[in-house]
Design an enzyme around this catalytic site. Structure first.
Site, PDB file in Angstrom:
ATOM      1  N   TRP A   1      46.998  37.721  40.679  1.00  0.00           N
ATOM      2  CA  TRP A   1      46.014  38.089  41.632  1.00  0.00           C
ATOM      3  C   TRP A   1      44.736  37.026  41.682  1.00  0.00           C
ATOM      4  CZ3 TRP A   1      48.567  41.377  44.427  1.00  0.00           C
ATOM      5  CH2 TRP A   1      49.483  41.929  43.707  1.00  0.00           C
TER       6      TRP A   1
ATOM      7  N   ASP B   1      36.915  40.776  39.852  1.00  0.00           N
ATOM      8  CA  ASP B   1      37.947  41.670  40.375  1.00  0.00           C
ATOM      9  C   ASP B   1      38.325  42.563  39.019  1.00  0.00           C
ATOM     10  OD1 ASP B   1      40.117  42.977  40.890  1.00  0.00           O
ATOM     11  OD2 ASP B   1      41.253  41.402  41.673  1.00  0.00           O
TER      12      ASP B   1
ATOM     13  N   LYS C   1      44.202  52.385  39.457  1.00  0.00           N
ATOM     14  CA  LYS C   1      44.704  52.156  38.016  1.00  0.00           C
ATOM     15  C   LYS C   1      43.776  53.236  37.154  1.00  0.00           C
ATOM     16  CE  LYS C   1      46.176  48.042  39.115  1.00  0.00           C
ATOM     17  NZ  LYS C   1      47.688  47.634  39.229  1.00  0.00           N
TER      18      LYS C   1
END
Lengths: 357, 357
Positions: free
Chosen positions: B102, B169, B193
């Protein structure tokens, strides 16, 4: 008592969709897991995404015609930006029709991006009609229009003929009426009217129009990327896609767009007939451009507003207040609103006339 | 039987959140309407949005410190683009730390946008650790890092000190551990999440860092626009925001981040102890950088995979398969996963050892 929900969006969906989506939150496909806690790469959800994408093309009559259906995020307002990024050539120009607040929003985003021509606008008439007899530049990269204008209650009945790609924001009337959808090259729609809950955007695009700008397009804005990744470039809005599928399945069982169009016409005729007949009310849109999705109207005597509001609220009606930018009333009659709810509103208007004329 | 859900995301949420959100789909706040059919401008939903925004700042200890919390759409991948659009000056440069898939995605989007320096990368070691002792250019416009790497099971334990704005992030570990969040200038996180369902992204931004690029930012990508419109620039993902609020309320009732951090540490210690003890398994991440959210491990003998898979599936465990890009196993232990589920997995590993060592 279940309300008669005239909300302009997010709006009413079929009752069975609410029930099935609530059940999927507790136990999806009898998996012992919630739809909210499963991987978007799980077999069960990939099947949902694939069925939803295929069913969109089937309902629109676009199967096998070079189109792709995508479920993206960001709302129609994100497509205001994705469209010029993907279609406006470096040094090219875009053409837009200005029919209301959302069309103007699309124009604003495009103008900040590149040369943008407004071919016609009804802004000076408070967007009470759809402009006609305008010229679309043959050398523009695309023509953009908004099929239905929720705030002003107008709807494009005949789309212009042009040889350049036609892009249409159908957020508020997709799946509500028969059109030759193959005349459009790119259709987009926020889900939250006739398709599903807020939080997912449908994009239907003819693949052949992509890849011609000569521009570096950010991955997340690039339609081609989303096509290649089968609408899973990144984690999609799982629940919103699933609930959209439930709504599309419901629509298919009703007989698809031809069947729902008949009901939508009956609802609109019933309400507009009352608006025109009842001496206490005025419609705001020019008759020939009236929307079958959103009927906008005013009390001739605004001092009666408090009394009228009490009438419809007591009848179990909700969401009838007009958009905060224009006031008055707006009856949104999306696919899932039953004819019976329109009859309740018409009865309220008649009753109100008896005591307040 | 309710599953022990180790899915890496979308992932398990508290059971009471599933129950309350399912109820809201049938009848929201006893209004007679579904949460899916109400206006985002309705009094009830505006209250949801405001409480969610305030609760985020409260849980992170950022109230009254110049931060704004936003609920946007597009996933963390959209922030990969919004960040350079809003922070990278014309002619400036960005600096990124590359710790996994990511992070690399964020770097790719930034590089296509403007000058982007990668200060360090653990890619050549298959991202099995977090790089340290790197220099952050003092003249960069910002430094970007990824706090937790779901695919590789690593987590930044100590963040670098720098005078330039720090962007992080935190998609996969926000709300899971105590940090001095005021050391970050912009935090973003896909909800799916520790916060809610897929389809909404949390952005927490220090307002003072905005408006300095000298660039024309498209409205939909402009954080300042979203702040001014109180996260209602366009229709938000109503259901995903509401469900996020339910999860944040649950977290507050557990005692907030300090309380959940203790449970998360207990879960991670229990599982890593077994991975290290059990002769059939190897952990894949360097010990000091192991993630408390995602434990990645391998069978030393891959031919035992089929047998082991049968063991954990029979125990009611789901979602333990590693990311398709790396294989092996990944146990994601987000906030809502109970300690009991980790004990079940540890027992399965012990049992498997007995019969297969």
């Amino acid at each position: 008592m279940k309300k008669h929900n005239y909300s302009a969006g997010p709006c009413i969906l079929p009752q069975e969709v609410f029930e099935k989506s609530a059940q999927a939150i507790l136990n999806f496909n009898d998996s012992g897991l919630s739809i909210l806690e499963i991987s978007h790469r799980s077999k069960d959800f990939v099947a949902v995404m694939e069925e939803a994408r295929a069913l969109v093309l089937e309902l629109l009559g676009l199967q096998g015609k070079g189109y792709q259906a995508l479920f993206l995020q960001g709302g129609a307002s994100m497509e205001f930006l994705r469209v010029p990024y993907n279609l406006l050539r470096d040094g090219g120009k875009a053409s837009y029709l200005d029919t209301g607040t959302w069309a103007a929003g699309a124009i604003k985003e495009a103008k900040a991006f590149g040369e943008t021509i407004v071919v016609a606008s009804s802004k000076e008439d408070k967007y009470n009609h759809i402009p006609k007899h305008y010229a679309i530049p043959a050398d523009a990269d695309y023509f953009h229009c908004t099929s239905n204008n929720t705030i002003y209650g107008t709807q494009i009945k005949e789309f212009p003929e042009t040889k350049i790609p036609v892009v249409c924001d159908m957020s508020s009337d997709i799946f509500s009426r028969q059109l030759d959808f193959s005349k459009f090259d790119l259709i987009y729609a926020g889900a939250q009217k006739n398709m599903g809950p807020a939080g997912v955007t449908l994009v239907v695009v003819k693949e052949a129009i992509l890849g011609k700008t000569g521009r570096n397009i950010p991955n997340i804005l690039n339609y081609q990327q989303h096509i290649e990744k089968e609408s899973m470039y990144n984690t999609p809005a799982v629940f919103a896609v699933y609930t959209s599928l439930l709504t599309l399945q419901w629509l298919k069982r009703q007989g698809g767009i031809p069947a729902i169009e008949k009901i939508n016409e009956a609802k609109a005729q019933l309400l507009y007939a009352e608006i025109d007949r009842n001496p206490l009310f005025n419609g705001t849109a020019v008759t020939e451009d009236r929307s079958n999705m959103n009927a906008t109207f005013l009390l001739k005597d605004e001092t009666q507003a408090q009394a009228f509001d009490q009438y419809w609220k007591e009848a179990g009606i909700s969401g009838l207040t007009g958009h905060r930018s224009v006031g008055g009333y707006r009856a949104s009659m999306y696919n899932a609103l039953p004819l019976e709810s329109v009859q309740v509103l018409v009865d309220v208007m008649k009753e109100f006339e008896k005591t307040n004329a």
